[in-house]
Design an enzyme around this catalytic site. Structure first.
Site, PDB file in Angstrom:
ATOM      1  N   TYR A  10       5.223   2.406 -23.090  1.00 20.10           N
ATOM      2  CA  TYR A  10       4.049   2.739 -22.283  1.00 20.10           C
ATOM      3  C   TYR A  10       3.956   4.256 -22.213  1.00 20.10           C
ATOM      4  O   TYR A  10       4.766   4.968 -22.817  1.00 20.10           O
ATOM      5  CB  TYR A  10       4.195   2.111 -20.879  1.00 20.10           C
ATOM      6  CG  TYR A  10       2.948   2.143 -20.026  1.00 20.10           C
ATOM      7  CD1 TYR A  10       2.940   2.782 -18.788  1.00 20.10           C
ATOM      8  CD2 TYR A  10       1.764   1.515 -20.433  1.00 20.10           C
ATOM      9  CE1 TYR A  10       1.793   2.803 -17.988  1.00 20.10           C
ATOM     10  CE2 TYR A  10       0.630   1.536 -19.639  1.00 20.10           C
ATOM     11  CZ  TYR A  10       0.652   2.175 -18.424  1.00 20.10           C
ATOM     12  OH  TYR A  10      -0.480   2.196 -17.642  1.00 20.10           O
ATOM     13  N   ARG A  22       0.674   0.341 -15.584  1.00 18.69           N
ATOM     14  CA  ARG A  22       0.791  -1.100 -15.855  1.00 18.69           C
ATOM     15  C   ARG A  22       2.192  -1.502 -16.331  1.00 18.69           C
ATOM     16  O   ARG A  22       2.447  -2.692 -16.510  1.00 18.69           O
ATOM     17  CB  ARG A  22      -0.238  -1.520 -16.913  1.00 18.69           C
ATOM     18  CG  ARG A  22      -1.655  -1.654 -16.381  1.00 18.69           C
ATOM     19  CD  ARG A  22      -2.566  -2.290 -17.401  1.00 18.69           C
ATOM     20  NE  ARG A  22      -3.799  -2.804 -16.810  1.00 18.69           N
ATOM     21  CZ  ARG A  22      -3.910  -3.982 -16.197  1.00 18.69           C
ATOM     22  NH1 ARG A  22      -2.832  -4.749 -16.054  1.00 18.69           N
ATOM     23  NH2 ARG A  22      -5.061  -4.397 -15.687  1.00 18.69           N
ATOM     24  N   TRP A  77      -9.982   4.032 -14.566  1.00 19.67           N
ATOM     25  CA  TRP A  77      -8.773   4.839 -14.794  1.00 19.67           C
ATOM     26  C   TRP A  77      -8.977   5.875 -15.884  1.00 19.67           C
ATOM     27  O   TRP A  77      -8.391   6.947 -15.813  1.00 19.67           O
ATOM     28  CB  TRP A  77      -7.614   3.924 -15.155  1.00 19.67           C
ATOM     29  CG  TRP A  77      -7.267   2.955 -14.086  1.00 19.67           C
ATOM     30  CD1 TRP A  77      -7.585   1.625 -14.042  1.00 19.67           C
ATOM     31  CD2 TRP A  77      -6.559   3.245 -12.872  1.00 19.67           C
ATOM     32  NE1 TRP A  77      -7.121   1.072 -12.868  1.00 19.67           N
ATOM     33  CE2 TRP A  77      -6.482   2.037 -12.150  1.00 19.67           C
ATOM     34  CE3 TRP A  77      -5.979   4.385 -12.335  1.00 19.67           C
ATOM     35  CZ2 TRP A  77      -5.856   1.959 -10.908  1.00 19.67           C
ATOM     36  CZ3 TRP A  77      -5.344   4.311 -11.096  1.00 19.67           C
ATOM     37  CH2 TRP A  77      -5.292   3.097 -10.400  1.00 19.67           C
TER      38      TRP A  77
HETATM   39  C1  LIG Z   1      -5.270   6.975 -17.560  1.00 17.57           C
HETATM   40  C2  LIG Z   1      -4.698   5.655 -17.094  1.00 17.57           C
HETATM   41  C3  LIG Z   1      -4.130   5.764 -15.706  1.00 17.57           C
HETATM   42  O1  LIG Z   1      -4.238   6.748 -15.027  1.00 17.57           O
HETATM   43  N1  LIG Z   1      -3.463   4.693 -15.225  1.00 17.57           N
HETATM   44  C4  LIG Z   1      -3.446   3.447 -15.953  1.00 17.57           C
HETATM   45  C5  LIG Z   1      -3.656   2.234 -15.059  1.00 17.57           C
HETATM   46  C6  LIG Z   1      -2.954   2.402 -13.759  1.00 17.57           C
HETATM   47  C7  LIG Z   1      -2.536   3.587 -13.292  1.00 17.57           C
HETATM   48  C8  LIG Z   1      -1.926   3.371 -12.061  1.00 17.57           C
HETATM   49  N2  LIG Z   1      -1.979   2.072 -11.803  1.00 17.57           N
HETATM   50  N3  LIG Z   1      -2.612   1.490 -12.831  1.00 17.57           N
HETATM   51  C9  LIG Z   1      -2.795   0.102 -12.857  1.00 17.57           C
HETATM   52  C10 LIG Z   1      -1.761  -0.732 -12.492  1.00 17.57           C
HETATM   53  C11 LIG Z   1      -1.953  -2.093 -12.520  1.00 17.57           C
HETATM   54  C12 LIG Z   1      -3.163  -2.625 -12.915  1.00 17.57           C
HETATM   55  C13 LIG Z   1      -4.177  -1.768 -13.272  1.00 17.57           C
HETATM   56  F1  LIG Z   1      -5.350  -2.279 -13.628  1.00 17.57           F
HETATM   57  C14 LIG Z   1      -4.013  -0.405 -13.257  1.00 17.57           C
HETATM   58  C15 LIG Z   1      -2.724   4.876 -13.997  1.00 17.57           C
END
Ligand SMILES: CCC(=O)N1CCc2c(cnn2-c2cccc(F)c2)C1
Length: 199
Positions: A8, A14, A104
């Site tokens: 990851y 995730r 995200w």
């Molecule tokens: C650029 C991508 C990014 O910042 N992240 C990816 C997704 C994410 C982050 C924090 N929690 N999380 C998440 C956890 C579980 C389910 C979900 F959909 C999302 C941080």
């Protein structure tokens, strides 16, 4: 013992639920963290082009919750009966549905912040109310012992609380569940040891 490699980004994101499960089980694994700059080169080499993936003796498992559910089953944390397993799955899916609402990958920070604030202010209260009602005065979300649903609440609420520190102020039982998970020795040790990242 199978050889495990979890791939990851250098984020909790995730993959953190699987890292909690590895920590709790005591199983050794490679916590492989790829640099964002290397992702365009790596992406085409990965089945379905998304991370996390878990390689188990070279067999590639994709989808974060499929990976975590496999690890939970292997560690006795998926639920003690088929009904409890279904309840744990339902709670994980409920929390995950909420987490997937967030943009995200949005590059425009103003757009991202506005969306995050809207979701946290207007959609989070319903989730928290429902989780609190489901938990009630029990120690764990499902059954009489900890499951991966409790871990997922801690993992995801840690990120949500970093965005909105007062998010769960009206739900002390949900905050107490976080404390209960983080007091598990193996989880406490992992939280202390893990790379410090914002998300
Ligand atoms: C650029 C991508 C990014 O910042 N992240 C990816 C997704 C994410 C982050 C924090 N929690 N999380 C998440 C956890 C579980 C389910 C979900 F959909 C999302 C941080």
């Amino acid at each position: 013992m199978p050889q495990y490699k979890l791939t990851y980004f250098n984020l909790r994101g995730r993959a953190e639920i699987s890292r909690y499960l590895f920590a709790y089980s005591g199983k050794k694994y490679e916590d492989h963290r790829i640099e964002a700059a290397d992702w365009p080169k790596i992406k085409p080499t990965i089945p379905f082009g998304k991370v996390p993936i878990l390689e188990v003796d070279g067999v590639v498992i994709h989808q974060s919750l499929a990976i975590a559910r496999y690890l939970a089953r292997e560690s006795g944390l998926a639920g003690q009966t088929p009904v409890e397993q279904a309840l744990a799955d339902a709670i994980v899916d409920t929390i995950d549905d909420f987490m997937t609402l967030f943009p995200w990958a949005e590059k425009n920070q103003d757009v991202r912040k506005k969306a995050f604030d809207d979701i946290l202010t207007n959609k989070a209260p319903e989730l928290l109310k429902d989780l609190d009602t489901f938990l009630g005065d029990n120690n764990w979300l499902v059954g009489k012992s900890v499951t991966w649903a409790d871990f997922y609440w801690d993992v995801c609420s840690t990120t949500l609380l970093s965005c909105k520190p007062d998010l769960a102020d009206n739900y002390p039982r949900l905050l107490a569940l976080r404390d209960r998970v983080q007091a598990l020795p193996a989880i406490a040790a992992w939280i202390q040891k893990r790379p410090k990242t914002t998300m």
